[in-house]
Design a protein around this motif. Structure first.
Motif, mmCIF file in Angstrom:
data_model
loop_
_atom_site.group_PDB
_atom_site.id
_atom_site.type_symbol
_atom_site.label_atom_id
_atom_site.label_comp_id
_atom_site.label_asym_id
_atom_site.label_seq_id
_atom_site.Cartn_x
_atom_site.Cartn_y
_atom_site.Cartn_z
ATOM 1 N N TYR A 13 24.901 -44.241 3.641
ATOM 2 C CA TYR A 13 23.659 -44.567 4.415
ATOM 3 C C TYR A 13 22.756 -45.577 3.644
ATOM 4 C CZ TYR A 13 19.705 -44.719 7.611
ATOM 5 O OH TYR A 13 18.660 -45.026 8.618
ATOM 6 N N ARG A 26 18.553 -51.465 11.293
ATOM 7 C CA ARG A 26 18.218 -50.274 10.897
ATOM 8 C C ARG A 26 18.759 -49.216 12.009
ATOM 9 N NH1 ARG A 26 15.033 -48.747 6.350
ATOM 10 N NH2 ARG A 26 14.759 -50.586 4.705
ATOM 11 N N LYS A 35 21.793 -46.704 11.691
ATOM 12 C CA LYS A 35 21.121 -44.927 11.684
ATOM 13 C C LYS A 35 22.071 -44.361 12.961
ATOM 14 C CE LYS A 35 16.787 -43.874 11.846
ATOM 15 N NZ LYS A 35 15.422 -43.477 12.467
ATOM 16 N N SER A 82 25.440 -42.038 12.153
ATOM 17 C CA SER A 82 25.114 -40.510 12.399
ATOM 18 C C SER A 82 26.288 -40.107 13.292
ATOM 19 C CB SER A 82 23.725 -40.144 13.014
ATOM 20 O OG SER A 82 22.948 -40.768 12.061
ATOM 21 N N GLU A 92 16.552 -38.955 10.091
ATOM 22 C CA GLU A 92 16.199 -39.605 8.843
ATOM 23 C C GLU A 92 16.049 -38.800 7.526
ATOM 24 O OE1 GLU A 92 15.431 -43.546 7.294
ATOM 25 O OE2 GLU A 92 16.099 -42.709 9.197
ATOM 26 N N TYR A 151 12.060 -41.026 2.804
ATOM 27 C CA TYR A 151 11.991 -42.181 3.673
ATOM 28 C C TYR A 151 10.523 -42.473 3.774
ATOM 29 C CZ TYR A 151 10.908 -38.100 6.724
ATOM 30 O OH TYR A 151 10.349 -36.899 7.159
#
Length: 442
Positions: free
Chosen positions: A110, A132, A136, A140, A182, A189
């Protein structure tokens, strides 16, 4: 840096318990209550997030491989043995291996994908945010599909209990972090608007409300990092050290050594996660904020009364006010108790346990790295001692792997300790010298 340079000034003390007010009304606060002076933190090369995640992934993957070897090793080295393979590979569940590798590689893959946008120079900030978000959720969904497929294949061959043991940490993750994606995909993060170049911002303000608000932001950020460090170490050690033991059916192996390997992996992951998540540059930001916060020490009323400071002394004490900046050794009254300030300046809330813990923890971060250095040294030395008594070849292999790989973490933590110790020793010496020379300059 402009705000920090503008508000920096040398320490000053008049030697008595007085207060200096500093309201946030645009007045020259430096003349009223001088703010702490910070030493510039040296810039030295550090590992990027992608490299950190790659190192963690490789360590956990090889640690899991060492545990499989401890469980499924053979006696190939015996002279009369007809076994030609060192490990009974056919007994290892392939979907279990795939599950562990996918789960342990999620953060590296990732981070590699989201940092791939750095190569796209023509992307605007809007396109970068869209990229992004797409990475993500698409990553996922793909990861969840592959993990679900592996779990289904394992469930077909096993009962429900092994599958529950396999997904148990994921349930704990939901209880700890909620349904946030996240934290599962990154060790740390950034909070939008509060970060710059991967680090939280620190503003050398003289406004008490601004300082306390900054402390709340930094406290929440540190709590998130600390929670992530603890969870990451236990999560990785569980899948690399314990899960292979749970799926070892009808296999005789040395249980004590297998769980000892899991324990070493957990300690190694813990110190490695601390080195990645709490670098010295980050601790220095919290240290600077703690100097602006200060600390209130609750005075013993009985000791004061016994020294002749009766009700008259207590009644003349200034009541604490939220918009005041208090100098060192100032005395104030709050909720019927007397407090004396500790630190160059103090804007903390008297009796506030959160502010007290923050100041005590980060007034000298070198103590943290000294403790971590001692722990890491103990891991390496104990590994060498245990290795001396190891007899079987797979024990020697697994212990040598853990001991050697911990040298990298030991170097990083030792470097952070030596750097922070020298900086904060010099900072304390400068503060004491400025404090001693202040009366002659008045």
């Amino acid at each position: 840096m402009g705000a920090e340079t503008q508000n920096e000034s040398s320490f000053r003390s008049d030697g008595v318990s007085v207060r200096k007010s500093s309201a946030c009304d645009g007045s020259n606060n430096a003349d009223v209550a001088p703010m702490p002076k910070h030493i510039p933190f040296p810039e030295f090369s550090g590992s990027s997030e992608v490299i950190n995640e790659l190192v963690m992934f490789l360590f956990i993957t090889f640690a899991a491989a060492m545990q499989f070897i401890n469980i499924y090793r053979t006696l190939w080295w015996l002279p009369e043995s007809n076994i030609k393979h060192t490990v009974n590979i056919h007994l290892i569940e392939p979907y279990l291996v795939a599950f562990i590798v996918l789960l342990m590689s999620r953060r590296f893959i990732y981070c590699f994908l989201i940092h791939g946008q750095d190569l796209l120079q023509n992307f605007s900030s809007k396109h970068r945010r869209i990229y992004r978000v797409l990475v993500k959720y698409s990553f996922s969904c793909g990861l969840a599909g592959l993990l679900g497929f592996c779990i289904f294949k394992i469930y077909v061959k096993n009962s429900f209990i092994p599958v529950f043991l396999l997904i148990y940490p994921l349930i704990i993750y939901v209880l700890v972090f909620g349904f946030q994606i996240e934290p599962f995909l990154r060790s740390s993060y950034e909070v939008e608007g509060a970060y710059f170049n991967g680090m939280p911002l620190h503003c050398c303000s003289s406004c008490p409300d601004t300082i306390r608000h900054e402390i709340d932001v930094l406290k929440n950020d540190f709590n998130i990092r600390f929670k992530q460090i603890v969870f990451t170490s236990m999560f990785n050690a569980y899948y690399a050290g314990l899960v292979p033991c749970f799926f070892a059916v009808s296999i005789y192996y040395n249980v004590l050594w297998a769980y000892q390997h899991a324990f070493y992996v957990w300690l190694s992951c813990l110190t490695m996660a601390v080195a990645f998540g709490l670098p010295s540059k980050y601790s220095d930001i919290l240290h600077r904020a703690s100097l602006h916060l200060g600390h209130w020490w609750r005075m013993d009323m009985r000791a004061i009364g016994g020294c002749g400071g009766g009700s008259g002394s207590s009644s003349s004490t200034v009541v604490w006010k939220a918009n005041n900046v208090w100098t060192q050794s100032s005395v104030t009254k709050y909720n019927g108790d007397l407090y004396t300030s500790v630190g160059p300046v103090t804007v903390a809330l008297p009796g506030n346990s959160t502010h007290s813990r923050f100041y005590k923890l980060f007034r000298n971060p070198s103590i943290i790295y000294m403790t971590l250095t001692g722990l890491q040294a103990a891991i390496v030395l104990s590994g060498i001692i245990v290795l001396f008594y190891a007899v079987e070849w797979h024990f020697v292999l697994s212990l040598s792997f853990v001991t050697l790989t911990n040298q990298f973490t030991f170097f990083k933590i030792m470097r952070d300790y030596l750097v922070t110790k020298r900086i904060y020793t010099a900072e304390t010496a400068i503060a004491e010298q400025s404090k001693a020379n202040a009366p002659s300059n008045n």
